[in-house]
Motif scaffolding. Structure first.
Motif, PDB file in Angstrom:
ATOM      1  N   ALA A 117     -16.462  38.791 -18.863  1.00 41.39           N
ATOM      2  CA  ALA A 117     -17.263  39.406 -19.919  1.00 41.39           C
ATOM      3  C   ALA A 117     -17.322  40.917 -19.742  1.00 41.39           C
ATOM      4  O   ALA A 117     -17.221  41.679 -20.712  1.00 41.39           O
ATOM      5  CB  ALA A 117     -18.668  38.817 -19.913  1.00 41.39           C
ATOM      6  N   PHE A 118     -17.485  41.364 -18.486  1.00 43.64           N
ATOM      7  CA  PHE A 118     -17.503  42.803 -18.230  1.00 43.64           C
ATOM      8  C   PHE A 118     -16.178  43.442 -18.641  1.00 43.64           C
ATOM      9  O   PHE A 118     -16.157  44.512 -19.258  1.00 43.64           O
ATOM     10  CB  PHE A 118     -17.768  43.083 -16.750  1.00 43.64           C
ATOM     11  N   ALA A 119     -15.063  42.817 -18.279  1.00 42.86           N
ATOM     12  CA  ALA A 119     -13.757  43.378 -18.622  1.00 42.86           C
ATOM     13  C   ALA A 119     -13.599  43.506 -20.134  1.00 42.86           C
ATOM     14  O   ALA A 119     -13.109  44.529 -20.636  1.00 42.86           O
ATOM     15  CB  ALA A 119     -12.652  42.501 -18.041  1.00 42.86           C
ATOM     16  N   ALA A 120     -14.049  42.473 -20.877  1.00 44.70           N
ATOM     17  CA  ALA A 120     -13.955  42.524 -22.335  1.00 44.70           C
ATOM     18  C   ALA A 120     -14.808  43.657 -22.899  1.00 44.70           C
ATOM     19  O   ALA A 120     -14.384  44.410 -23.780  1.00 44.70           O
ATOM     20  CB  ALA A 120     -14.381  41.184 -22.929  1.00 44.70           C
ATOM     21  N   LEU A 121     -16.034  43.784 -22.388  1.00 41.70           N
ATOM     22  CA  LEU A 121     -16.917  44.845 -22.854  1.00 41.70           C
ATOM     23  C   LEU A 121     -16.368  46.224 -22.495  1.00 41.70           C
ATOM     24  O   LEU A 121     -16.439  47.160 -23.298  1.00 41.70           O
ATOM     25  CB  LEU A 121     -18.310  44.669 -22.245  1.00 41.70           C
ATOM     26  N   ALA A 122     -15.836  46.369 -21.282  1.00 43.65           N
ATOM     27  CA  ALA A 122     -15.292  47.659 -20.861  1.00 43.65           C
ATOM     28  C   ALA A 122     -14.119  48.068 -21.748  1.00 43.65           C
ATOM     29  O   ALA A 122     -14.003  49.237 -22.139  1.00 43.65           O
ATOM     30  CB  ALA A 122     -14.858  47.595 -19.399  1.00 43.65           C
ATOM     31  N   LEU A 123     -13.245  47.125 -22.086  1.00 45.29           N
ATOM     32  CA  LEU A 123     -12.127  47.439 -22.972  1.00 45.29           C
ATOM     33  C   LEU A 123     -12.619  47.845 -24.356  1.00 45.29           C
ATOM     34  O   LEU A 123     -12.066  48.753 -24.991  1.00 45.29           O
ATOM     35  CB  LEU A 123     -11.183  46.229 -23.070  1.00 45.29           C
ATOM     36  N   LEU A 124     -13.673  47.172 -24.843  1.00 45.20           N
ATOM     37  CA  LEU A 124     -14.261  47.540 -26.129  1.00 45.20           C
ATOM     38  C   LEU A 124     -14.809  48.963 -26.069  1.00 45.20           C
ATOM     39  O   LEU A 124     -14.598  49.770 -26.991  1.00 45.20           O
ATOM     40  CB  LEU A 124     -15.364  46.551 -26.496  1.00 45.20           C
ATOM     41  N   GLU A 125     -15.506  49.285 -24.995  1.00 41.30           N
ATOM     42  CA  GLU A 125     -16.072  50.622 -24.848  1.00 41.30           C
ATOM     43  C   GLU A 125     -14.969  51.678 -24.757  1.00 41.30           C
ATOM     44  O   GLU A 125     -15.100  52.778 -25.304  1.00 41.30           O
ATOM     45  CB  GLU A 125     -16.960  50.681 -23.602  1.00 41.30           C
ATOM     46  N   ILE A 126     -13.874  51.361 -24.063  1.00 43.45           N
ATOM     47  CA  ILE A 126     -12.761  52.306 -23.958  1.00 43.45           C
ATOM     48  C   ILE A 126     -12.134  52.541 -25.338  1.00 43.45           C
ATOM     49  O   ILE A 126     -11.797  53.676 -25.697  1.00 43.45           O
ATOM     50  CB  ILE A 126     -11.714  51.782 -22.953  1.00 43.45           C
ATOM     51  N   ALA A 127     -11.995  51.462 -26.121  1.00 41.17           N
ATOM     52  CA  ALA A 127     -11.456  51.623 -27.478  1.00 41.17           C
ATOM     53  C   ALA A 127     -12.385  52.486 -28.327  1.00 41.17           C
ATOM     54  O   ALA A 127     -11.933  53.353 -29.098  1.00 41.17           O
ATOM     55  CB  ALA A 127     -11.273  50.251 -28.124  1.00 41.17           C
ATOM     56  N   MET A 128     -13.701  52.280 -28.200  1.00 43.03           N
ATOM     57  CA  MET A 128     -14.661  53.103 -28.922  1.00 43.03           C
ATOM     58  C   MET A 128     -14.569  54.557 -28.483  1.00 43.03           C
ATOM     59  O   MET A 128     -14.668  55.480 -29.308  1.00 43.03           O
ATOM     60  CB  MET A 128     -16.074  52.564 -28.678  1.00 43.03           C
ATOM     61  N   ALA A 129     -14.363  54.768 -27.185  1.00 42.10           N
ATOM     62  CA  ALA A 129     -14.259  56.128 -26.662  1.00 42.10           C
ATOM     63  C   ALA A 129     -13.051  56.849 -27.246  1.00 42.10           C
ATOM     64  O   ALA A 129     -13.094  58.063 -27.499  1.00 42.10           O
ATOM     65  CB  ALA A 129     -14.172  56.096 -25.140  1.00 42.10           C
ATOM     66  N   ALA A 130     -11.949  56.120 -27.453  1.00 37.64           N
ATOM     67  CA  ALA A 130     -10.751  56.741 -28.023  1.00 37.64           C
ATOM     68  C   ALA A 130     -11.044  57.302 -29.405  1.00 37.64           C
ATOM     69  O   ALA A 130     -10.557  58.384 -29.776  1.00 37.64           O
ATOM     70  CB  ALA A 130      -9.617  55.720 -28.079  1.00 37.64           C
ATOM     71  N   ASP A 131     -11.843  56.585 -30.196  1.00 39.53           N
ATOM     72  CA  ASP A 131     -12.217  57.081 -31.519  1.00 39.53           C
ATOM     73  C   ASP A 131     -13.128  58.302 -31.426  1.00 39.53           C
ATOM     74  O   ASP A 131     -13.064  59.208 -32.260  1.00 39.53           O
ATOM     75  CB  ASP A 131     -12.942  55.982 -32.316  1.00 39.53           C
ATOM     76  N   SER A 132     -14.003  58.329 -30.424  1.00 44.88           N
ATOM     77  CA  SER A 132     -15.006  59.394 -30.319  1.00 44.88           C
ATOM     78  C   SER A 132     -14.464  60.660 -29.674  1.00 44.88           C
ATOM     79  O   SER A 132     -15.099  61.708 -29.762  1.00 44.88           O
ATOM     80  CB  SER A 132     -16.208  58.904 -29.503  1.00 44.88           C
ATOM     81  N   SER A 133     -13.315  60.585 -29.015  1.00 49.35           N
ATOM     82  CA  SER A 133     -12.840  61.720 -28.233  1.00 49.35           C
ATOM     83  C   SER A 133     -12.488  62.925 -29.098  1.00 49.35           C
ATOM     84  O   SER A 133     -12.674  64.067 -28.672  1.00 49.35           O
ATOM     85  CB  SER A 133     -11.622  61.312 -27.398  1.00 49.35           C
TER      86      SER A 133
ATOM     87  N   GLY B  51     -20.959  52.575 -19.066  1.00 48.03           N
ATOM     88  CA  GLY B  51     -20.640  53.665 -18.153  1.00 48.03           C
ATOM     89  C   GLY B  51     -19.145  53.909 -18.038  1.00 48.03           C
ATOM     90  O   GLY B  51     -18.693  55.056 -18.032  1.00 48.03           O
ATOM     91  N   VAL B  52     -18.363  52.837 -17.960  1.00 47.63           N
ATOM     92  CA  VAL B  52     -16.904  52.979 -17.902  1.00 47.63           C
ATOM     93  C   VAL B  52     -16.392  53.665 -19.169  1.00 47.63           C
ATOM     94  O   VAL B  52     -15.552  54.579 -19.113  1.00 47.63           O
ATOM     95  CB  VAL B  52     -16.235  51.611 -17.719  1.00 47.63           C
ATOM     96  N   GLY B  53     -16.892  53.228 -20.322  1.00 50.71           N
ATOM     97  CA  GLY B  53     -16.481  53.852 -21.576  1.00 50.71           C
ATOM     98  C   GLY B  53     -16.842  55.326 -21.631  1.00 50.71           C
ATOM     99  O   GLY B  53     -16.066  56.152 -22.130  1.00 50.71           O
ATOM    100  N   ALA B  54     -18.013  55.680 -21.106  1.00 52.74           N
ATOM    101  CA  ALA B  54     -18.446  57.075 -21.113  1.00 52.74           C
ATOM    102  C   ALA B  54     -17.543  57.931 -20.220  1.00 52.74           C
ATOM    103  O   ALA B  54     -17.199  59.065 -20.573  1.00 52.74           O
ATOM    104  CB  ALA B  54     -19.897  57.170 -20.647  1.00 52.74           C
ATOM    105  N   VAL B  55     -17.152  57.399 -19.065  1.00 54.50           N
ATOM    106  CA  VAL B  55     -16.252  58.136 -18.168  1.00 54.50           C
ATOM    107  C   VAL B  55     -14.893  58.348 -18.842  1.00 54.50           C
ATOM    108  O   VAL B  55     -14.315  59.444 -18.799  1.00 54.50           O
ATOM    109  CB  VAL B  55     -16.086  57.384 -16.836  1.00 54.50           C
ATOM    110  N   PHE B  56     -14.371  57.296 -19.484  1.00 56.04           N
ATOM    111  CA  PHE B  56     -13.092  57.434 -20.176  1.00 56.04           C
ATOM    112  C   PHE B  56     -13.194  58.452 -21.307  1.00 56.04           C
ATOM    113  O   PHE B  56     -12.284  59.265 -21.520  1.00 56.04           O
ATOM    114  CB  PHE B  56     -12.651  56.083 -20.727  1.00 56.04           C
ATOM    115  N   LEU B  57     -14.308  58.420 -22.039  1.00 55.88           N
ATOM    116  CA  LEU B  57     -14.511  59.377 -23.123  1.00 55.88           C
ATOM    117  C   LEU B  57     -14.498  60.804 -22.590  1.00 55.88           C
ATOM    118  O   LEU B  57     -13.873  61.694 -23.176  1.00 55.88           O
ATOM    119  CB  LEU B  57     -15.833  59.081 -23.831  1.00 55.88           C
TER     120      LEU B  57
END
Length: 374
Positions: A32-48, A288-294
């Motif tokens: 579940a964490f891996a799925a959420l982290a990938l979702l957050e990373i995808a969201m970060a790509a849009d926000s960058s 947090g992972v998504g924020a770091v990637f962003l």
């Protein structure tokens, strides 16, 4: 910085956190964490892209702070603190109970968040429209090429652009409030939250801009393109206003429009047999992972001057905000399909990227090579 090095830290964090979740909470939590982290990373790509636009308005040391700590802290704070704050401000429950529900009873909290959703959506729509209007009416009077042709160029040259921005936002608030009222027989309990939310969103934007202008005056600058390079704490105050703007946009996009609250794990954790605290820990780690990637992706765009090389990318990012504001206003009248929310940002940014690429130059090079080879 290569793409591989760009992804190294987020992927290391994801794998490490997934391993810890597997050992401590079990394989279901890790997946579940891996799925959420990938979702957050995808969201970060849009926000960058919008974040890189914000970074371009800052100079050192504010830019360094923004690209490192500022983005991560801002995203975490807005994604995690704003929903309980909204429920508390809406009078549904007190602040302590709102935080307690957000962590221990996400289902009940989501229901309370839905009660204040009309006011939140109206607030976000007005605020985000005004951020978009900065680009639409070119309030900083920057030299640029129009992405969408003559109409955009004319709007970018209007006299008194800040007045136009405010007038269009107020018009949006009035029209939406009137339509909501007409649809529900002008019930006070329906109309008042929408009207007050719109007024509060406009006021929050104006307050943020007033703080930013005060910070710039203290630095000897008069606009967002002339922030001084000194070490004054006013630089960081100014940076905090733009972090707040983008954090609010992210919150509205992924928490309000699609009706998902972060600590509920976007619906991915509910059937895994995890306790409330465990769900919250997994979701916070993924955010947090998504924020770091962003932060890293934004820094990469900034260092590579991506917004200068890809001339319409900033325009695409601005229009994402405009569409988001319209969708928020629309959602007060009719449900907005989740697929629209999920894909509209990617489509607009994709179109901006495609139109920014030097297709003609590439075609000319190809023709020359063919002629030379022949």
């Amino acid at each position: 910085m290569a793409t591989r090095s760009l992804l190294t830290l987020p992927l290391v964090l994801t794998l490490s956190a997934a391993a810890v979740a597997w050992v401590v909470l079990g394989p279901a939590a890790a997946l579940a964490f891996a799925a959420l982290a990938l979702l957050e990373i995808a969201m970060a790509a849009d926000s960058s892209v919008p974040m890189a636009g914000i970074a371009g308005r800052l100079h050192s040391p504010a830019r360094r702070l923004f690209l490192s700590l500022g983005i991560v802290a801002g995203v975490l704070a807005m994604r995690l603190a704003l929903p309980p704050a909204a429920v508390a401000v809406g009078g549904v429950t007190d602040p302590a109970s709102a935080v307690d529900e957000a962590v221990f009873a996400p289902g009940s909290f989501t229901a309370h968040l839905a009660e204040v959703r009309p006011a939140l959506a109206a607030f976000g729509a007005a605020f985000i429209w005004l951020v978009f209007a900065e680009y639409l009416f070119n309030t900083d009077r920057l030299s640029r090429r129009s992405w969408l042709g003559g109409l955009e160029a004319r709007l970018a040259r209007v006299a008194r652009p800040r007045v136009w921005a405010l007038v269009t936002a107020v018009a949006g608030v009035l029209v939406t409030t009137s339509l909501v009222g007409a649809d529900d027989g002008w019930a006070v309990t329906t109309v008042l939250p929408v009207a007050l939310g719109g007024v509060a969103g406009t006021g929050a934007y104006l307050g943020s801009k007033r703080v930013a202008a005060w910070s710039l005056r203290g630095l000897g600058g008069t606009d967002t393109g002339s922030v001084a390079t000194g070490g004054s704490w006013r630089v960081h105050t100014y940076a905090s206003t733009v972090v707040f703007e983008r954090g609010l946009v992210v919150f509205m996009l992924f928490e309000i429009l699609d009706g998902v609250y972060s600590l509920s794990g976007s619906g991915l954790l509910g059937g895994d047999g995890l306790g409330a605290l465990e769900q919250a820990a997994v979701a916070v780690a993924a955010i947090g992972v998504g924020a770091v990637f962003l932060a890293r992706l934004t820094s990469r765009l900034d260092q590579a001057a991506g917004l200068q090389r890809l001339r319409y990318l900033k325009a695409g990012a601005a229009y994402v905000l405009g569409v988001l504001a319209v969708l928020l206003w629309t959602s007060l009248l009719v449900p907005v399909p989740g697929i629209v929310v999920a894909w509209f940002g990617s489509v607009v940014i994709g179109l901006a990227l495609a139109t920014s690429l030097p297709w003609r130059a590439w075609a000319r090079r190809l023709r020359r090579r063919r002629v030379t080879a022949g």
